[in-house]
Design an enzyme around this catalytic site. Structure first.
Site, mmCIF file in Angstrom:
data_model
loop_
_atom_site.group_PDB
_atom_site.id
_atom_site.type_symbol
_atom_site.label_atom_id
_atom_site.label_comp_id
_atom_site.label_asym_id
_atom_site.label_seq_id
_atom_site.Cartn_x
_atom_site.Cartn_y
_atom_site.Cartn_z
ATOM 1 N N SER A 142 0.847 -1.189 0.000
ATOM 2 C CA SER A 142 0.000 0.000 0.000
ATOM 3 C C SER A 142 0.882 1.238 0.000
ATOM 4 O O SER A 142 1.972 1.232 0.575
ATOM 5 C CB SER A 142 -0.886 0.014 1.248
ATOM 6 O OG SER A 142 -1.566 1.252 1.368
ATOM 7 N N TYR A 189 -1.545 -0.273 10.231
ATOM 8 C CA TYR A 189 -1.697 -0.839 8.886
ATOM 9 C C TYR A 189 -0.544 -0.401 7.996
ATOM 10 O O TYR A 189 0.054 -1.212 7.279
ATOM 11 C CB TYR A 189 -3.031 -0.393 8.294
ATOM 12 C CG TYR A 189 -3.255 -0.791 6.854
ATOM 13 C CD1 TYR A 189 -3.708 -2.067 6.534
ATOM 14 C CD2 TYR A 189 -3.023 0.110 5.818
ATOM 15 C CE1 TYR A 189 -3.931 -2.428 5.214
ATOM 16 C CE2 TYR A 189 -3.244 -0.241 4.501
ATOM 17 C CZ TYR A 189 -3.697 -1.511 4.194
ATOM 18 O OH TYR A 189 -3.898 -1.877 2.889
#
Length: 248
Positions: A143, A157
């Site tokens: 990501s 995350y």
């Protein structure tokens, strides 16, 4: 022989889009899911209705025995594995670091980091020429959060995806002489239901104005990048992290 591909977290979002596109490209597709059997079954039905081959297997990528059972099931159905898309991931509701507890961190890191390592290891044991395999490709789904940090939202995350980036670079160097390429994609703001897990389904719309291209991306746009990395067109690409983020 039809090449076989395993996609973890293949029942929804980027994983599902990748499964559909891979089937169109001629892969027999195995996909894992953890909770939503219906969504995974719908992906399989759609692929089969279009003339492809697919199999959904329930598995928790953070559990060693589930990972081995998953890989064995896909190979039993479709023959030797040729690729892995290490896509399964999760996040929790938006929070600051000083609001996070150990239970939350264990949930995120078990799936996003331990799961990625376990699945990569299982793939290497089946793909590597050192282990009698014929080679193949591993694509890790990271990501842009790994670079941007996701402050005030999902630093845990983001940190987990930073670990995935390190796994990608290190593993690529480790297995380059064993006929395995390892690459990563780093999606940016993508329209999937993962944002609902964080408590803000409309997050992409809120942040889209900060994307140079002026919009959020689609799961299919990420899937096309993954399929390119899996293909022979990327035969000299390994250890690479490809941003699919609209310039953000």
């Amino acid at each position: 022989m039809t090449p076989s591909l395993l996609i973890t977290g293949g029942g929804r979002g980027i994983g599902a889009a990748t499964a559909r596109l891979a089937a169109q490209a001629g892969y027999a597709v195995g996909l894992s899911y953890r909770h939503d059997a219906q969504a995974a079954a719908e992906v399989v039905r759609g692929i089969e209705a279009a003339g492809g081959r697919a199999l959904a297997v329930r598995a928790d990528v953070g559990v060693d025995s589930d990972v081995e059972r998953l890989f064995d099931a896909v190979q039993a159905e479709f023959g030797p594995l040729r690729g892995l898309v290490n896509n399964a991931g999760t996040l929790e509701r938006q929070a600051r670091v000083d609001e996070m507890d150990a239970a939350r961190l264990h949930r995120v890191l078990t799936t996003n980091v331990i799961g990625a390592f376990l699945c990569a290891g299982a793939a290497v044991r089946r793909l590597s020429t050192r282990h009698g395999g014929a080679g193949g490709v591993i694509v890790n789904v990271s990501s842009r959060a790994a670079v941007l940090g996701s402050g005030g939202e999902y630093v845990d995350y983001a940190a987990s995806k930073g670990a995935v980036d390190t796994l990608t670079v290190g593993l690529a160097r480790e297995v380059a002489q064993e006929s395995i390429r390892v690459c990563g994609v780093r999606p940016g703001l993508i329209e999937t239901d993962i944002h609902a897990l964080g408590g803000e389904p409309g997050r992409v719309a809120r942040l889209a104005s900060g994307v140079p291209l002026g919009r959020g991306g689609t799961a299919e746009e990420v899937a096309r990048a993954i399929l390119w990395l899996l293909s022979d067109n990327a035969s000299y690409v390994t250890g690479t992290l490809l941003d699919v983020s609209g310039g953000r």
